[in-house]
Structures are given as C-alpha cells and as structure tokens.
Enzyme design. Structure first.
Site, PDB file in Angstrom:
ATOM      1  N   GLU A  62      -1.369 -11.933  -7.552  1.00 42.10           N
ATOM      2  CA  GLU A  62      -2.282 -12.396  -6.098  1.00 42.10           C
ATOM      3  C   GLU A  62      -1.652 -13.210  -5.469  1.00 42.10           C
ATOM      4  OE1 GLU A  62      -3.447 -12.118  -9.263  1.00 42.10           O
ATOM      5  OE2 GLU A  62      -5.019 -10.718  -9.398  1.00 42.10           O
ATOM      6  N   PHE A  69     -19.318 -12.736 -15.868  1.00 41.47           N
ATOM      7  CA  PHE A  69     -17.744 -12.556 -15.916  1.00 41.47           C
ATOM      8  C   PHE A  69     -16.990 -12.438 -14.728  1.00 41.47           C
ATOM      9  CE2 PHE A  69     -14.519  -9.226 -16.543  1.00 41.47           C
ATOM     10  CZ  PHE A  69     -13.535 -10.019 -17.546  1.00 41.47           C
ATOM     11  N   GLN A  70     -15.960 -13.147 -14.793  1.00 45.83           N
ATOM     12  CA  GLN A  70     -15.194 -13.486 -13.441  1.00 45.83           C
ATOM     13  C   GLN A  70     -15.934 -13.762 -12.317  1.00 45.83           C
ATOM     14  OE1 GLN A  70     -12.518 -10.039 -13.201  1.00 45.83           O
ATOM     15  NE2 GLN A  70     -11.109 -10.804 -14.636  1.00 45.83           N
ATOM     16  N   LYS A 129     -19.668  -6.457  -5.098  1.00 46.53           N
ATOM     17  CA  LYS A 129     -19.287  -5.214  -5.709  1.00 46.53           C
ATOM     18  C   LYS A 129     -20.523  -4.068  -5.171  1.00 46.53           C
ATOM     19  CE  LYS A 129     -18.400  -2.031  -9.320  1.00 46.53           C
ATOM     20  NZ  LYS A 129     -18.216  -2.044 -10.801  1.00 46.53           N
ATOM     21  N   MET A 143      16.305 -30.167  -5.052  1.00 48.09           N
ATOM     22  CA  MET A 143      15.835 -31.183  -4.218  1.00 48.09           C
ATOM     23  C   MET A 143      15.005 -32.401  -5.001  1.00 48.09           C
ATOM     24  SD  MET A 143      15.688 -32.378  -1.096  1.00 48.09           S
ATOM     25  CE  MET A 143      15.707 -30.942   0.202  1.00 48.09           C
TER      26      MET A 143
END
Length: 569
Positions: free
Chosen positions: A50, A112-113, A162, A470
């Site tokens: 993502e 959940f999530q 949802k 760097m």
C-alpha cells in the site's frame, strides 16, 4: 437514480476526470472492487504494497498536475498508506486517499482490522472525512478533490465503512462546493506589490530563489520574464528544480546543504532575496542566523502559514504565484546588474560543479552526466533518497517543470520506484528514468512485479555502492569513519529483475555506461541497469549540519574532465 455507495464512488471519480488509481484490495473494500469492472474508464493498478500505492499516486500527480488517487483497505492497509500521505503533505502534492473501514456498527469495538486512520493522519492531511452515510458520498468526494487541488495542494483522506458502500442512495454529482471557511488567496496585496517592486528596482545584488510553488502555479514563464526584465540571477530549491531552465544564462543552480558553492555565495552576498513558492526548510537555510545575512527578503507564497515561519521577511506577499508575478512584472523597471552577474560567474569558475574527476572506478556523477547527454534533458527523472538524489540534482540539467520528481520534505527512501511507476502511467509519451540507490531501491523492490504486470516501461539506473551512502558519508565526515550499520548487502539486482521477467545489465566500467543506457532506452518495456559505483564516493559540496551555507566543504582538487554547461537566453 439510486446507486450503491460503491457505484457512487466510481461515478464521482469519473466526474472528477480520474482515469487511473493505485490500490490494494481487502475484505471491507470488496463491495468497491466488485463494482469496479462496471467502470472500465477507471484503470486500476494493483500494487504489491500500500505504501507504493500512495507514492505512485504522488508521482502521477507531480508528472501530470492532476490529483493522484490511491486506495487501501482497513487496518494495516490503511496504516501502510501513512508514509506516502505524509510525503505528499510535506511536498504539497494533490492526492485523494480512500481507505476502507469496518461496518458502522463495529466501529469503536476493536473489530478485526479496525483502526482510526483519520485520527492517525490528522497532522499529515489537508483535510479528512469519515463518510458515515451513503447519501453524503458524492458531496464528500467533490469537496475532497476541490480541497486537494486548490490553494496549497495536499492530500485528503476519505474513510468509508463497508456498509456505506453497500447501501443505496440517490446519486447526483454536485456542480460546486460550499466551503465557507475555506479561503484561497489569489492576487497579492497591492501595497505589498508596490513595496516589493521598489526594493527590486533599487537592489544592486538581487537574487531569486524559486521553489516548487512556481511549478504548482504553472508560473515558469512568468518567472523567466521577471528574471530577464530585471536581469536577476535565479537559484532553485531541490523541489523547484526545472521551474527555471537550467541552461539559461541566469540560472545558478541549487543552494543549501548539497547546493552549488556559487549559489551559496550568492545567498551570502545578495542585498535582496526574492523567495518565490518555497518554505525556507533547513536543508536550504543552514544555520538561520547565517542565512542571507545582508539581504532584505521578499517572500511570495500561497500559504500564509509559511510567511515568517522559519525566516523573518521584509515584504510578505500571499497569493497565487502566477498571479502575483504577473502583477509584479507590471511594476518592474528594465534593469541590468552587470557587476553582480559577473561576480556570480567568477564564483562559478572558482567553485565549479559541472566537472567530474578522472577515476579508474565508476563515478555516479559521470553516469548522471551520460544519462543527461543520452536523453538530451528530455526525460522525466525520478529519484529515491540519498546520495544518488543529490548527484542527480547536481549533474543532470533540467529544462522543464515536472521533469525532476523527488521526495524533498519527508526524504522518503523507497519513494523512487513506485513514484516512477506513477509518472510513467501519467506521461506515457515521455521516457521516465528512475535513478535510485541500492538501499532506497530495496525498500520497495517488490513493485518490479507491478511494472511487469502492467507493462510500465520505467528505466531503472541503480547506483550500487554497497552502502547506505548518505549515512555513511556523515559517518565518514563527522563520526571518524565509524561505519556502523551502513555497509549494505544486496542481491544480484539483474538476477532479481530477470526473476520478474525484466531484462538488465551490470556495468562496472566507464565505456559500458553509454551502451547500457542506449540498450535500456531501446527496450520496449522496463529495463534495469546495475551500476557498480565507487563504494566510498561522497557528495560535494556539503554544508556541515548546523553550519552556515557559506561554510560549505568542497571536494579536494583533483584532475577533472570538463562538461560544458550550455548557456542561452
């Protein structure tokens, strides 16, 4: 006509002109993904992580000037977007990020999530929404795109449960937005414009420093007109690279930590600094007390919050850069600053940057110069973050706005590959080159799969030095060469690319550089070049942390190969 929430999202995206989005599905997003095939005008790019979706949307937005769109599911999918959203926020990139959320009845129950993504992203978004009813979706999306692209651009997040995607509601896309508290500055204040013009007309050693705000505003022509009328030298910030053609006789490069020595000397001696669409970040200013110590400062910026935030200014002008420069130009007198420009040219001779020293090994600076020669400066060049980023900014000559795409404010390693992916999708007619480091490249290496699946013809040039370069450079210069946690093992990048069905070559000698670049350019698809560069090469000049810009350290004098820098008006 009634439509489901998922259909309303798709209809709204089409109404906003969205033709591509970057995303990764999940359980709560299935109503949307189930609907998406009904709208073939929206191309969905399936990323492998993502974070890459957000960076790809970022690269797409910078390359096209449109709003980039990304999507992730709830929980870890949403939190994986956070770095990309923050990157867009720091660099003022227009983006709308959609996240899925658990159904409304489960919010607040540690489902959940479930995660409070609007709370997490509150400090790094321009605005955010939780769409709690289907009927409000179209209005929210209309407002989100308007806010993302107007004023000082930035990311807007829309979190959608949802069941909101599943429910039906009447759909009608709004013609306009109503946001009474959202004000967009346009033209500058007339009195401040007059004050600025008076200072510019009277200045003996004026200097323009231009930032990404010039590119966002589409004000490159106005900047050039102003510089030529008043014969004012122009330097640019890292993100402003390309807003003023670097082959122009009045172009004097980039100042700051890894800027050109002559640009930093110009900052030190100027009596009037005209800052346009930039925010005086610490990589540009160095020690504030030593920044432009002899100058009065004019600051032109869209965002009033930037005025006086880091540097005190004498004339603040809040407004759209393009409109302000047009108004200001009418007040300017034709001028010439022959002695001042001659002085800058002398400093450029004394502190050259366009030279690459002779070496038996392969130097990154040489590769960047060869890449410029091969592309004629007509490519879109995207970088990761690190030494290679600075070498690219220094040694490739950029002629056009949006031809250099890099992570400036957040300095996000791993930005390069997905951002290049988005840039190539946005501008398929242009050659898009990714210049990356071996460390930065490995942070989102999985997106090679996305390049292949969607045949995105990004050309990849890895500056492979076996270090987190760097950080190693800082250990070299300031920590007595105590190289802890910076030697970096790498896979065989060519074999990795081949595993993804991407051809590639490894280059170890100078004479192999140009043929490899030509081979990559000729290939119809993505191609990877693994340049094995000098392991302990450093980026010079460098201003030590906490020092003034004028205290820059230069590379020790060595035999060099000169590269002519084109100068035209």
């Amino acid at each position: 006509m009634k439509k489901t929430g998922a259909q309303i999202i798709c209809e709204s995206l089409i109404a906003e002109g969205v033709d591509v989005m970057f995303g990764f599905p999940g359980g709560v997003l299935l109503p949307f993904y189930d609907t998406l095939p009904q709208y073939p005008r929206i191309r969905h790019i399936l990323v492998r992580h993502e974070q890459a979706a957000a960076h790809a949307a970022d690269g797409y937005a910078r390359a096209t000037g449109k709003v980039g769109v990304c999507m992730a599911t709830s929980g870890p999918g949403a939190t994986n977007l956070v770095t990309g959203i923050a990157n867009a926020y720091l660099d003022s990139v227009p983006m709308v990020a959609f996240t899925g959320q658990v159904v409304r009845a489960q919010i607040g129950k540690d489902s959940f999530q479930e995660i409070d993504i609007t709370g997490i992203t509150l400090p790094i978004t321009k605005h955010s929404y939780v769409a709690m009813d289907t009927a409000s979706l179209a209005r929210i999306i209309k407002e989100a795109f308007y806010i993302a692209r107007t004023g000082r651009p930035g990311p807007v997040l829309i979190d959608i449960p949802k069941d909101v995607m599943q429910e039906m509601a009447e759909f009608s896309y709004p013609d306009r937005v109503s946001l009474p508290g959202y004000k967009i500055p346009t033209s500058g204040h007339p009195t401040q414009l007059k004050n600025a013009a008076k200072l510019i007309n009277e200045a003996k050693r004026p200097l323009i420093i231009a930032g990404r705000g010039v590119i966002i505003s589409g004000a490159s022509d106005e900047l050039k007109q102003m510089a030529e009328t008043s014969q004012i030298p122009v330097i640019t910030t890292l993100l402003g690279i390309g807003c003023f053609p670097e082959h122009h006789i009045l172009s004097y490069g980039m100042p700051g930590m890894h800027g050109m020595g002559y640009a930093n000397k110009a900052l030190d001696e100027t009596d009037l600094l005209i800052a346009i669409g930039m925010r005086f970040d610490d990589r540009v200013t160095g020690k504030i007390s030593g920044f432009a110590p002899r100058a009065k400062i004019i600051h032109i910026d869209m965002d009033p919050a930037e005025i006086g935030k880091n540097v005190s200014v004498d004339v603040p002008i809040v407004g759209d850069v393009k409109a302000v420069l047009r108004a200001l130009h009418k007040l300017l007198e034709t001028n010439a600053h022959v002695d001042w420009i001659r002085q800058l040219d002398e400093w450029r001779q004394q502190h050259p940057l366009t030279d690459v020293r002779a070496s038996s090994g392969l130097l990154p600076q040489y590769i960047i110069r060869e890449l410029y020669e091969a592309t004629g400066g007509d490519a879109v060049v995207v970088t990761g973050v690190g030494q290679h980023q600075m070498w690219t900014a220094q040694h490739y000559i950029f002629h056009h706005p949006d031809s250099f795409i890099s992570s400036g404010g957040l300095g996000t390693m791993g930005f390069g590959l997905p951002a290049a992916m988005g840039a190539k999708i946005g501008r398929p007619e242009k050659a898009v080159w990714l210049v990356d480091g071996d460390g930065s490249f490995q942070m989102n290496i999985q997106e090679l799969a996305t390049l292949v699946q969607d045949n995105i013809a990004v050309k990849i040039a890895i500056m492979n030095n076996g270090y987190l370069g760097m950080v190693r450079q800082w250990q070299d210069l300031f920590y007595k060469k105590n190289y802890v946690a910076t030697p970096l093992s790498c896979p065989d990048f060519v074999k990795v690319a081949e595993a993804y069905c991407i051809p590639g070559v490894t280059v170890t000698r100078r004479e192999e550089v140009q043929p490899a670049i030509e081979q990559a350019a000729a290939h119809d698809g993505p191609f990877l070049i693994n340049f094995m560069v000098e392991p302990e090469e450093n980026v010079f000049p460098m201003v030590p942390p906490g020092a003034s810009n004028i205290e820059f350290i230069e590379e020790p004098k060595k035999e060099v190969t000169s590269w002519p820098r084109r100068s035209t008006l």
